[in-house]
Design an enzyme around this catalytic site. Structure first.
Site, PDB file in Angstrom:
ATOM      1  N   TYR A  48     -85.708   4.144  87.900  1.00 19.46           N
ATOM      2  CA  TYR A  48     -86.557   3.116  88.502  1.00 19.46           C
ATOM      3  C   TYR A  48     -87.949   3.664  88.837  1.00 19.46           C
ATOM      4  O   TYR A  48     -88.925   2.906  88.859  1.00 19.46           O
ATOM      5  CB  TYR A  48     -85.862   2.461  89.704  1.00 19.46           C
ATOM      6  N   ARG A 105     -89.766   3.220  85.731  1.00 20.45           N
ATOM      7  CA  ARG A 105     -90.144   1.817  85.546  1.00 20.45           C
ATOM      8  C   ARG A 105     -91.300   1.436  86.478  1.00 20.45           C
ATOM      9  O   ARG A 105     -92.160   0.644  86.111  1.00 20.45           O
ATOM     10  CB  ARG A 105     -88.926   0.918  85.766  1.00 20.45           C
ATOM     11  N   GLN A 151     -86.378 -13.214  85.344  1.00 23.11           N
ATOM     12  CA  GLN A 151     -85.420 -12.110  85.385  1.00 23.11           C
ATOM     13  C   GLN A 151     -86.177 -10.790  85.489  1.00 23.11           C
ATOM     14  O   GLN A 151     -85.570  -9.737  85.624  1.00 23.11           O
ATOM     15  CB  GLN A 151     -84.586 -12.108  84.106  1.00 23.11           C
ATOM     16  N   ASN A 152     -87.500 -10.866  85.405  1.00 21.55           N
ATOM     17  CA  ASN A 152     -88.302  -9.644  85.421  1.00 21.55           C
ATOM     18  C   ASN A 152     -88.492  -9.146  86.843  1.00 21.55           C
ATOM     19  O   ASN A 152     -88.637  -9.928  87.776  1.00 21.55           O
ATOM     20  CB  ASN A 152     -89.660  -9.890  84.768  1.00 21.55           C
ATOM     21  N   ASP A 174     -90.965  -6.850  87.498  1.00 22.19           N
ATOM     22  CA  ASP A 174     -92.376  -6.486  87.701  1.00 22.19           C
ATOM     23  C   ASP A 174     -93.071  -7.612  88.469  1.00 22.19           C
ATOM     24  O   ASP A 174     -92.490  -8.675  88.701  1.00 22.19           O
ATOM     25  CB  ASP A 174     -93.060  -6.233  86.336  1.00 22.19           C
ATOM     26  N   HIS A 211     -83.467 -11.216  89.639  1.00 18.75           N
ATOM     27  CA  HIS A 211     -82.921  -9.864  89.480  1.00 18.75           C
ATOM     28  C   HIS A 211     -83.602  -8.837  90.394  1.00 18.75           C
ATOM     29  O   HIS A 211     -83.457  -7.634  90.176  1.00 18.75           O
ATOM     30  CB  HIS A 211     -83.018  -9.412  88.016  1.00 18.75           C
ATOM     31  N   GLY A 220     -89.020 -15.542  76.183  1.00 18.60           N
ATOM     32  CA  GLY A 220     -88.844 -14.092  76.075  1.00 18.60           C
ATOM     33  C   GLY A 220     -87.584 -13.546  76.704  1.00 18.60           C
ATOM     34  O   GLY A 220     -87.619 -12.494  77.336  1.00 18.60           O
ATOM     35  N   GLU A 251     -88.006 -14.289  68.240  1.00 17.22           N
ATOM     36  CA  GLU A 251     -86.751 -14.481  67.484  1.00 17.22           C
ATOM     37  C   GLU A 251     -85.832 -15.408  68.253  1.00 17.22           C
ATOM     38  O   GLU A 251     -85.982 -15.579  69.468  1.00 17.22           O
ATOM     39  CB  GLU A 251     -86.072 -13.128  67.231  1.00 17.22           C
TER      40      GLU A 251
HETATM   41  P1  OAD Z   1     -84.004  -8.534  76.579  1.00 11.88           P
HETATM   42  O1  OAD Z   1     -84.570  -7.185  76.345  1.00 11.88           O
HETATM   43  O2  OAD Z   1     -82.545  -8.718  76.442  1.00 11.88           O
HETATM   44  O3  OAD Z   1     -84.677  -9.588  75.596  1.00 11.88           O
HETATM   45  C1  OAD Z   1     -86.068  -9.659  75.464  1.00 11.88           C
HETATM   46  C2  OAD Z   1     -86.403 -10.831  74.589  1.00 11.88           C
HETATM   47  O4  OAD Z   1     -87.817 -10.923  74.518  1.00 11.88           O
HETATM   48  C3  OAD Z   1     -85.891 -10.744  73.156  1.00 11.88           C
HETATM   49  O5  OAD Z   1     -85.227 -11.934  72.823  1.00 11.88           O
HETATM   50  C4  OAD Z   1     -87.156 -10.569  72.327  1.00 11.88           C
HETATM   51  O6  OAD Z   1     -87.074 -11.267  71.084  1.00 11.88           O
HETATM   52  C5  OAD Z   1     -88.181 -11.250  73.214  1.00 11.88           C
HETATM   53  N1  OAD Z   1     -89.565 -10.792  73.021  1.00 11.88           N
HETATM   54  C6  OAD Z   1     -90.011  -9.585  72.578  1.00 11.88           C
HETATM   55  N2  OAD Z   1     -91.355  -9.584  72.545  1.00 11.88           N
HETATM   56  C7  OAD Z   1     -91.759 -10.801  72.958  1.00 11.88           C
HETATM   57  C8  OAD Z   1     -93.031 -11.416  73.134  1.00 11.88           C
HETATM   58  N3  OAD Z   1     -94.172 -10.788  72.885  1.00 11.88           N
HETATM   59  N4  OAD Z   1     -93.054 -12.706  73.608  1.00 11.88           N
HETATM   60  C9  OAD Z   1     -91.919 -13.362  73.867  1.00 11.88           C
HETATM   61  N5  OAD Z   1     -90.702 -12.836  73.714  1.00 11.88           N
HETATM   62  C10 OAD Z   1     -90.619 -11.568  73.277  1.00 11.88           C
HETATM   63  O7  OAD Z   1     -84.529  -8.996  78.018  1.00 11.88           O
HETATM   64  P2  OAD Z   1     -83.959 -10.137  78.993  1.00 11.88           P
HETATM   65  O8  OAD Z   1     -83.367 -11.261  78.239  1.00 11.88           O
HETATM   66  O9  OAD Z   1     -85.041 -10.418  79.970  1.00 11.88           O
HETATM   67  O10 OAD Z   1     -81.362  -7.238  84.031  1.00 11.88           O
HETATM   68  O11 OAD Z   1     -82.818  -9.338  79.703  1.00 11.88           O
HETATM   69  C11 OAD Z   1     -82.101  -9.955  80.740  1.00 11.88           C
HETATM   70  C12 OAD Z   1     -81.688  -8.934  81.749  1.00 11.88           C
HETATM   71  O12 OAD Z   1     -81.001  -7.878  81.105  1.00 11.88           O
HETATM   72  C13 OAD Z   1     -82.833  -8.224  82.441  1.00 11.88           C
HETATM   73  O13 OAD Z   1     -83.371  -8.928  83.526  1.00 11.88           O
HETATM   74  C14 OAD Z   1     -82.216  -6.961  82.909  1.00 11.88           C
HETATM   75  C15 OAD Z   1     -81.439  -6.614  81.648  1.00 11.88           C
HETATM   76  O14 OAD Z   1     -80.361  -5.858  81.824  1.00 11.88           O
HETATM   77  C16 OAD Z   1     -81.187  -6.321  84.987  1.00 11.88           C
HETATM   78  O15 OAD Z   1     -81.751  -5.259  85.008  1.00 11.88           O
HETATM   79  C17 OAD Z   1     -80.222  -6.742  86.032  1.00 11.88           C
END
Ligand code: OAD
Length: 236
Positions: free
Chosen positions: A59, A62, A94-95, A97, A112, A180, A207
């Site tokens: 962390y 991060r 879920q971010n 930051d 989160h 995202g 995607e």
């Molecule tokens: P992921 O890393 O699972 O997914 C990120 C998503 O962002 C993917 O679907 C990418 O295609 C998309 N992406 C990448 N670049 C992008 C861009 N420029 N614009 C838009 N989308 C883009 O992240 P989360 O779904 O946020 O939890 O993950 C969910 C949770 O899993 C997080 O909050 C975290 C993690 O474990 C905890 O830490 C509790």
């Protein structure tokens, strides 16, 4: 362009992809591993009990990355929309930051947790602002009660913050926009199914997410390029 009428209520769910163009790596992308650990291996109560130093190192890294990041056009588009829709817009991220706040948003629910806050792992003291880096931490910082100070983050196996409020707002929304997020982490991944059939459901990201079939529309592209156009002249 997303037409928004004066009776619409928007629920916006953001994920790591919204901050990707600000230089914060996503979790499941190519740079998603930290020293060969998957996020699930360092973000859990088990990891904290087994190796709190390792968790704080993760962390702290991060915090360092997020401190150097600046909001991108996606964050600004959402903040501008909040200005015009006020309480008819709900941003649930879920971010962990604070880029959305840096862009000017005032009402962001961090389901989160927040990277720049810490709390005691033992007593019920309030989370407090903490920008310190503990890397490598010789000793884990301690609370007055003797408990250990941990990141104010919802780890795997813990219950996300503000779920009651989130579901109340989901019940009332007419437009659900997810941006995202890969659609694999519960419960956020199930929000779209909760509103499907009664709200317009839109996904924005480069995607298709794992839960794409629950959305009525998927707009493929980067958030920083898509959101300013999609939300640009959404009217109140
Ligand atoms: P992921 O890393 O699972 O997914 C990120 C998503 O962002 C993917 O679907 C990418 O295609 C998309 N992406 C990448 N670049 C992008 C861009 N420029 N614009 C838009 N989308 C883009 O992240 P989360 O779904 O946020 O939890 O993950 C969910 C949770 O899993 C997080 O909050 C975290 C993690 O474990 C905890 O830490 C509790």
């Amino acid at each position: 362009m997303l037409p928004v009428s004066s009776t619409d209520r928007l629920f916006i769910l953001t994920g790591a992809g919204v901050s990707a163009e600000s230089g914060i790596p996503t979790f499941r992308g190519v740079k998603g591993l930290w020293r060969n650990y998957r996020i699930e291996e360092v973000a859990s109560p088990e990891a904290w009990h087994r190796d709190p130093q390792l968790v704080w190192e993760f962390y702290s890294m991060r915090r360092r990355v997020a401190s150097a990041a600046k909001p991108n056009p996606a964050h600004f588009a959402l903040a501008t929309l909040e200005n015009s829709l006020q309480d008819r817009l709900f941003v649930c991220t879920q971010n962990v930051d604070n880029l959305q706040e840096q862009a000017g948003s005032r009402n962001v629910v961090h389901m989160h947790g927040e990277l720049f806050k810490s709390r005691c792992d033992t007593c019920g003291c309030r989370p407090f602002d903490d920008t310190n880096l503990y890397e490598p931490p010789a000793e884990i910082p301690r609370c007055e009660c003797g408990g250990r100070i941990r990141p104010h983050i919802c780890w795997f196996g813990e219950v996300p913050f503000e779920l009651d409020r989130i579901f109340l707002v989901l019940e009332r929304c007419t437009i659900f926009l997810a941006v995202g997020t890969s659609g694999v982490v519960a419960p956020a991944a199930s929000f779209v199914a909760h509103v499907a059939g009664r709200a317009r459901t839109i996904y924005v990201g480069p995607e298709r997410p794992a839960n794409a079939s629950a959305f009525t529309e998927c707009h493929l592209g980067k958030a920083g390029e898509m959101l300013p156009h999609l939300l640009g002249s959404s009217c109140a």
